[in-house]
Design a protein around this motif. Structure first.
Motif, PDB file in Angstrom:
ATOM      1  N   SER A  96       0.856  -1.195   0.000  1.00 26.33           N
ATOM      2  CA  SER A  96       0.000   0.000   0.000  1.00 26.33           C
ATOM      3  C   SER A  96       0.892   1.246   0.000  1.00 26.33           C
ATOM      4  O   SER A  96       0.467   2.314  -0.423  1.00 26.33           O
ATOM      5  N   VAL A  97       2.091   1.099   0.504  1.00 23.60           N
ATOM      6  CA  VAL A  97       3.017   2.234   0.591  1.00 23.60           C
ATOM      7  C   VAL A  97       3.592   2.464  -0.801  1.00 23.60           C
ATOM      8  O   VAL A  97       4.336   1.641  -1.323  1.00 23.60           O
ATOM      9  N   LYS A  98       3.202   3.579  -1.433  1.00 20.30           N
ATOM     10  CA  LYS A  98       3.556   3.806  -2.838  1.00 20.30           C
ATOM     11  C   LYS A  98       4.750   4.750  -2.946  1.00 20.30           C
ATOM     12  O   LYS A  98       4.883   5.684  -2.164  1.00 20.30           O
ATOM     13  N   GLU A  99       5.571   4.525  -3.965  1.00 19.15           N
ATOM     14  CA  GLU A  99       6.641   5.480  -4.229  1.00 19.15           C
ATOM     15  C   GLU A  99       6.275   6.315  -5.446  1.00 19.15           C
ATOM     16  O   GLU A  99       6.152   5.811  -6.557  1.00 19.15           O
ATOM     17  N   GLY A 100       6.082   7.627  -5.215  1.00 21.93           N
ATOM     18  CA  GLY A 100       5.830   8.536  -6.325  1.00 21.93           C
ATOM     19  C   GLY A 100       7.121   9.239  -6.665  1.00 21.93           C
ATOM     20  O   GLY A 100       7.872   8.832  -7.540  1.00 21.93           O
ATOM     21  N   CYS A 101       7.406  10.292  -5.909  1.00 23.53           N
ATOM     22  CA  CYS A 101       8.563  11.136  -6.223  1.00 23.53           C
ATOM     23  C   CYS A 101       9.863  10.646  -5.599  1.00 23.53           C
ATOM     24  O   CYS A 101      10.940  10.955  -6.082  1.00 23.53           O
ATOM     25  N   GLY A 102       9.772   9.931  -4.495  1.00 21.76           N
ATOM     26  CA  GLY A 102      10.986   9.508  -3.789  1.00 21.76           C
ATOM     27  C   GLY A 102      11.750  10.671  -3.187  1.00 21.76           C
ATOM     28  O   GLY A 102      12.926  10.542  -2.850  1.00 21.76           O
ATOM     29  N   ALA A 103      11.117  11.816  -3.028  1.00 19.63           N
ATOM     30  CA  ALA A 103      11.832  12.997  -2.522  1.00 19.63           C
ATOM     31  C   ALA A 103      11.026  13.807  -1.518  1.00 19.63           C
ATOM     32  O   ALA A 103      11.275  14.991  -1.323  1.00 19.63           O
ATOM     33  N   ALA A 160     -13.805   9.287  -3.329  1.00 19.97           N
ATOM     34  CA  ALA A 160     -12.527   9.981  -3.172  1.00 19.97           C
ATOM     35  C   ALA A 160     -11.379   9.202  -3.804  1.00 19.97           C
ATOM     36  O   ALA A 160     -10.222   9.593  -3.684  1.00 19.97           O
ATOM     37  N   VAL A 161     -11.697   8.092  -4.454  1.00 20.58           N
ATOM     38  CA  VAL A 161     -10.658   7.261  -5.071  1.00 20.58           C
ATOM     39  C   VAL A 161     -10.905   7.181  -6.567  1.00 20.58           C
ATOM     40  O   VAL A 161     -11.989   6.789  -6.993  1.00 20.58           O
ATOM     41  N   GLN A 162      -9.903   7.586  -7.358  1.00 23.38           N
ATOM     42  CA  GLN A 162     -10.023   7.337  -8.809  1.00 23.38           C
ATOM     43  C   GLN A 162      -8.969   6.311  -9.200  1.00 23.38           C
ATOM     44  O   GLN A 162      -9.208   5.116  -9.106  1.00 23.38           O
ATOM     45  N   CYS A 163      -7.751   6.759  -9.568  1.00 21.75           N
ATOM     46  CA  CYS A 163      -6.752   5.745  -9.913  1.00 21.75           C
ATOM     47  C   CYS A 163      -6.245   5.034  -8.660  1.00 21.75           C
ATOM     48  O   CYS A 163      -5.745   3.927  -8.722  1.00 21.75           O
ATOM     49  N   GLY A 164      -6.346   5.707  -7.514  1.00 21.68           N
ATOM     50  CA  GLY A 164      -5.997   5.076  -6.251  1.00 21.68           C
ATOM     51  C   GLY A 164      -4.543   5.186  -5.824  1.00 21.68           C
ATOM     52  O   GLY A 164      -4.193   4.764  -4.721  1.00 21.68           O
ATOM     53  N   PHE A 165      -3.699   5.755  -6.682  1.00 14.90           N
ATOM     54  CA  PHE A 165      -2.270   5.772  -6.335  1.00 14.90           C
ATOM     55  C   PHE A 165      -1.989   6.617  -5.096  1.00 14.90           C
ATOM     56  O   PHE A 165      -1.178   6.252  -4.253  1.00 14.90           O
ATOM     57  N   CYS A 166      -2.694   7.727  -4.975  1.00 11.55           N
ATOM     58  CA  CYS A 166      -2.442   8.614  -3.839  1.00 11.55           C
ATOM     59  C   CYS A 166      -3.186   8.167  -2.588  1.00 11.55           C
ATOM     60  O   CYS A 166      -2.936   8.671  -1.499  1.00 11.55           O
ATOM     61  N   THR A 167      -4.162   7.238  -2.771  1.00 10.44           N
ATOM     62  CA  THR A 167      -5.126   6.964  -1.698  1.00 10.44           C
ATOM     63  C   THR A 167      -4.505   6.478  -0.374  1.00 10.44           C
ATOM     64  O   THR A 167      -4.832   7.026   0.683  1.00 10.44           O
ATOM     65  N   PRO A 168      -3.608   5.484  -0.405  1.00  8.96           N
ATOM     66  CA  PRO A 168      -3.055   5.049   0.888  1.00  8.96           C
ATOM     67  C   PRO A 168      -2.366   6.197   1.646  1.00  8.96           C
ATOM     68  O   PRO A 168      -2.552   6.325   2.856  1.00  8.96           O
ATOM     69  N   GLY A 169      -1.627   7.012   0.928  1.00  8.92           N
ATOM     70  CA  GLY A 169      -0.937   8.135   1.564  1.00  8.92           C
ATOM     71  C   GLY A 169      -1.926   9.148   2.121  1.00  8.92           C
ATOM     72  O   GLY A 169      -1.772   9.650   3.242  1.00  8.92           O
ATOM     73  N   MET A 170      -2.963   9.444   1.318  1.00  7.08           N
ATOM     74  CA  MET A 170      -4.012  10.371   1.777  1.00  7.08           C
ATOM     75  C   MET A 170      -4.644   9.853   3.054  1.00  7.08           C
ATOM     76  O   MET A 170      -4.861  10.594   4.008  1.00  7.08           O
ATOM     77  N   ILE A 171      -4.975   8.552   3.025  1.00  9.40           N
ATOM     78  CA  ILE A 171      -5.659   7.952   4.179  1.00  9.40           C
ATOM     79  C   ILE A 171      -4.776   8.039   5.426  1.00  9.40           C
ATOM     80  O   ILE A 171      -5.252   8.383   6.510  1.00  9.40           O
ATOM     81  N   MET A 172      -3.487   7.778   5.269  1.00  8.87           N
ATOM     82  CA  MET A 172      -2.621   7.824   6.454  1.00  8.87           C
ATOM     83  C   MET A 172      -2.446   9.254   6.966  1.00  8.87           C
ATOM     84  O   MET A 172      -2.408   9.483   8.173  1.00  8.87           O
ATOM     85  N   SER A 173      -2.351  10.235   6.067  1.00 12.13           N
ATOM     86  CA  SER A 173      -2.269  11.633   6.520  1.00 12.13           C
ATOM     87  C   SER A 173      -3.544  12.025   7.254  1.00 12.13           C
ATOM     88  O   SER A 173      -3.503  12.669   8.308  1.00 12.13           O
ATOM     89  N   ALA A 174      -4.688  11.614   6.680  1.00  8.38           N
ATOM     90  CA  ALA A 174      -5.967  11.962   7.299  1.00  8.38           C
ATOM     91  C   ALA A 174      -6.135  11.249   8.634  1.00  8.38           C
ATOM     92  O   ALA A 174      -6.606  11.821   9.610  1.00  8.38           O
ATOM     93  N   LYS A 175      -5.712   9.988   8.671  1.00 10.57           N
ATOM     94  CA  LYS A 175      -5.812   9.198   9.908  1.00 10.57           C
ATOM     95  C   LYS A 175      -4.982   9.877  11.019  1.00 10.57           C
ATOM     96  O   LYS A 175      -5.453  10.018  12.155  1.00 10.57           O
ATOM     97  N   ALA A 176      -3.769  10.305  10.668  1.00  3.62           N
ATOM     98  CA  ALA A 176      -2.902  10.961  11.667  1.00  3.62           C
ATOM     99  C   ALA A 176      -3.575  12.227  12.191  1.00  3.62           C
ATOM    100  O   ALA A 176      -3.542  12.526  13.385  1.00  3.62           O
ATOM    101  N   LEU A 177      -4.223  12.960  11.282  1.00  5.04           N
ATOM    102  CA  LEU A 177      -4.943  14.173  11.709  1.00  5.04           C
ATOM    103  C   LEU A 177      -6.073  13.812  12.679  1.00  5.04           C
ATOM    104  O   LEU A 177      -6.179  14.397  13.766  1.00  5.04           O
ATOM    105  N   LEU A 178      -6.889  12.826  12.289  1.00  5.58           N
ATOM    106  CA  LEU A 178      -8.067  12.484  13.105  1.00  5.58           C
ATOM    107  C   LEU A 178      -7.689  11.873  14.449  1.00  5.58           C
ATOM    108  O   LEU A 178      -8.420  12.010  15.431  1.00  5.58           O
ATOM    109  N   MET A 179      -6.534  11.212  14.501  1.00  9.60           N
ATOM    110  CA  MET A 179      -6.078  10.659  15.777  1.00  9.60           C
ATOM    111  C   MET A 179      -5.823  11.786  16.786  1.00  9.60           C
ATOM    112  O   MET A 179      -6.008  11.631  17.978  1.00  9.60           O
TER     113      MET A 179
END
Ligand code: FAD
Ligand code: FES
Ligand code: FES
Lengths: 294, 170
Positions: free
Chosen positions: B47-54, B108-127
């Motif tokens: 689920s952990v995707k590599e986009g930019c690596g930076a 909120a999901v189309q291609c889904g590539f960003c989704t796991p990262g989005m979910i984890m950022s949002a989860k951290a916020l909601l926690m």
């Protein structure tokens, strides 16, 4: 053979450093600059020191005459700290505007200074707050100004390869206000294109004892004496004087750079905003009667 | 003086111990490996995707000790002793986490590539902040890039999650 040490105290780190001789040394703080720069080309005989397990490099505390800020504190811990907000507002502004949440959770204040990118955000804020950096090495301890650590070469600090930034000391000064702002290419994730940090004493609407630093004009924190003088002008002339002084300062620092016209117009916009922030903070300081703001 | 070396390694490997999605794990990592490499290659957490690596796109976002981080700029050896949460750790007893369900329900999901990262950022916020404003949601997700959705549905999904958790009234 690459070596990696994760010392659990400064004492242990110093002994390891003393024992690592002529090997190329790397310190790793949050890794946000280090990993991108070094991954895949770490030299065979380099020795790596992970700073993340050393408790002495952490902590934010009010020691009366100064705030002690551990070099391994992150942007998130800095901008959410009430003492920093109260006594070092410019640093709070800088830390909260850096990168994204994910970067702020990892990026440390020591790493931001040591990396010495001319576009770095917190060095200018620390310099404007007249902070010093306490440096440890096997040969002893010294206290340097932010400008002394940065020197004059972009992307290279003046520290020797066994010097560790241990902590920052930010003076707690009565009736002082401070502010920082930057203009970057994107609202959140952006390496600042230009930034401005100011601190000054505020009394009945007037400023004195001003310190003004601009980032990205060669190094991360260049002091502008002309802008400091302009802040002393009568209130009716102050805003235009401050803008003009900063514009001239940029022209003096990067006379032939193609980015000069952009930076000159950007810095005037920043000057107006930062002045407004300082004035607002000064007024609320006077209103609260609490005369020890940063 | 006797120095106890916390870790010393040869060319390639050192041993780290960490908690991943609630389970204690160990791994051998090299000095130049990143947390994302360990999660994907050693533990199959794809689920952990590599986009930019930076550190710029947020696709690799995971939660480390309760904070969102880009796992592509965390040195693997610094994960030693820490607690990592990825999307794979959200599901419980075969049921999706409220946040996952809300992403689906809000489109909120189309291609889904960003989704796991989005979910984890949002989860951290909601926690930390179970009733965030839209502005707070935007700030929390500012380091996550989505090329498909235009962000509105994603922000809706986070708001919906907050409403479904039920701590705040809207
Ligand atoms: C996506 C992204 C966005 C960013 N946005 C910004 C931004 O908006 N503004 C900005 O200023 N920067 C930005 N940065 C740059 C970076 O995050 C900062 O410079 C950060 O503060 C570096 O800290 P670190 O702990 O990650 O340092 P590291 O990467 O661990 O170290 C950087 C350098 O400093 C040395 N070092 C670290 N700590 C010490 C110490 N205590 N003593 C001596 N030497 C030390 C290391 O050896 C290394 O050479 C961004 C980076 C990324 C990836
Ligand atoms: S892959 Fe890590 S931020 Fe883009
Ligand atoms: S859904 Fe495709 S990048 Fe976000």
């Amino acid at each position: 053979m690459t070596g990696l040490f994760a010392p659990r105290s400064i004492e242990e780190l110093l002994s390891l450093l003393a024992g690592s001789g002529e090997h190329e040394k790397h310190f790793i703080a949050g890794g946000t600059d280090w990993l991108i720069k070094n991954r895949g080309n770490i030299s065979e005989d380099a020795v790596l020191f992970d700073l993340s397990k050393i408790p002495e490099l952490r902590g934010i505390e009010n020691r009366g005459s100064y705030l002690r800020l551990g070099s391994m504190e992150t942007m998130t811990s800095i901008h959410t700290d009430p003492e920093i907000r109260l006594h070092a507002a410019a640093l709070c502004d800088a830390a909260s505007s850096m990168g994204s949440v994910q970067i702020r959770n990892r990026a440390t204040v020591g790493g931001n200074l040591a990396n010495a990118s001319p576009a770095a955000d917190t060095p200018g804020a620390l310099a404007a707050l007249n902070a010093s950096a306490v440096i440890f090495s096997p040969s002893g301890t010294k206290e340097l100004s932010i400008e002394e650590v940065l020197g004059t070469c972009p992307n290279k600090n003046t520290l020797s390869d066994s010097d560790i930034i241990m902590e920052f000391r930010i003076p707690v000064r009565k009736s002082h206000v401070s502010a920082f702002k930057k203009i970057g290419s994107r609202s959140e994730v952006s390496i600042a294109r230009i930034n401005l940090a100011v601190s000054a004493k505020y009394e009945d609407g007037a400023f004195c004892d001003a310190m003004v630093f601009v980032g990205t004009l060669g190094t991360a924190a260049k002091r502008s004496p002309e802008a400091e003088n302009a802040l002393l002008m009568p209130i009716s002339l102050r805003k235009e004087g401050f803008k003009k002084a900063l514009c001239e300062f940029a022209g003096r620092m990067i006379p032939s750079r193609s980015t000069l016209p952009y930076k000159q117009s950007a810095i005037q916009a920043l000057a107006e905003d930062v002045l407004e922030m300082l004035e607002a903070r000064g007024r609320s300081l006077e209103k609260s009667g609490e005369k020890s703001h940063g | 003086m006797h120095i106890r070396l916390a870790m010393i390694v040869g060319v390639m490997f050192l041993k780290i111990e960490l908690k991943i999605n609630g389970k204690f794990r160990t791994a051998e990592v090299s000095a130049s490996e990143r947390l994302i490499d360990v999660l994907r290659q050693k533990f199959g957490l794809v689920s952990v995707k590599e986009g930019c690596g930076a550190g710029e796109c947020g696709a690799c976002t995971v939660i480390m000790d309760g904070e969102a981080v880009c796992s592509c700029v965390v040195p693997a050896f610094q994960a030693d002793g820490h607690d990592i949460l990825t999307v794979e750790g959200l599901e419980e007893n075969g049921e999706l986490d409220v946040i996952q369900q809300s992403f689906i329900d809000c489109d909120a999901v189309q291609c889904g590539f960003c989704t796991p990262g989005m979910i984890m950022s949002a989860k951290a916020l909601l926690m930390k902040n179970p009733c965030p404003s839209r502005e707070e949601i935007r700030t929390a997700l500012a380091g996550n890039i989505c090329r498909c959705t235009g962000y509105v549905q994603i922000i809706d999904a986070v708001e919906t999650t907050a409403a479904r958790i039920g701590v705040c009234r809207r």
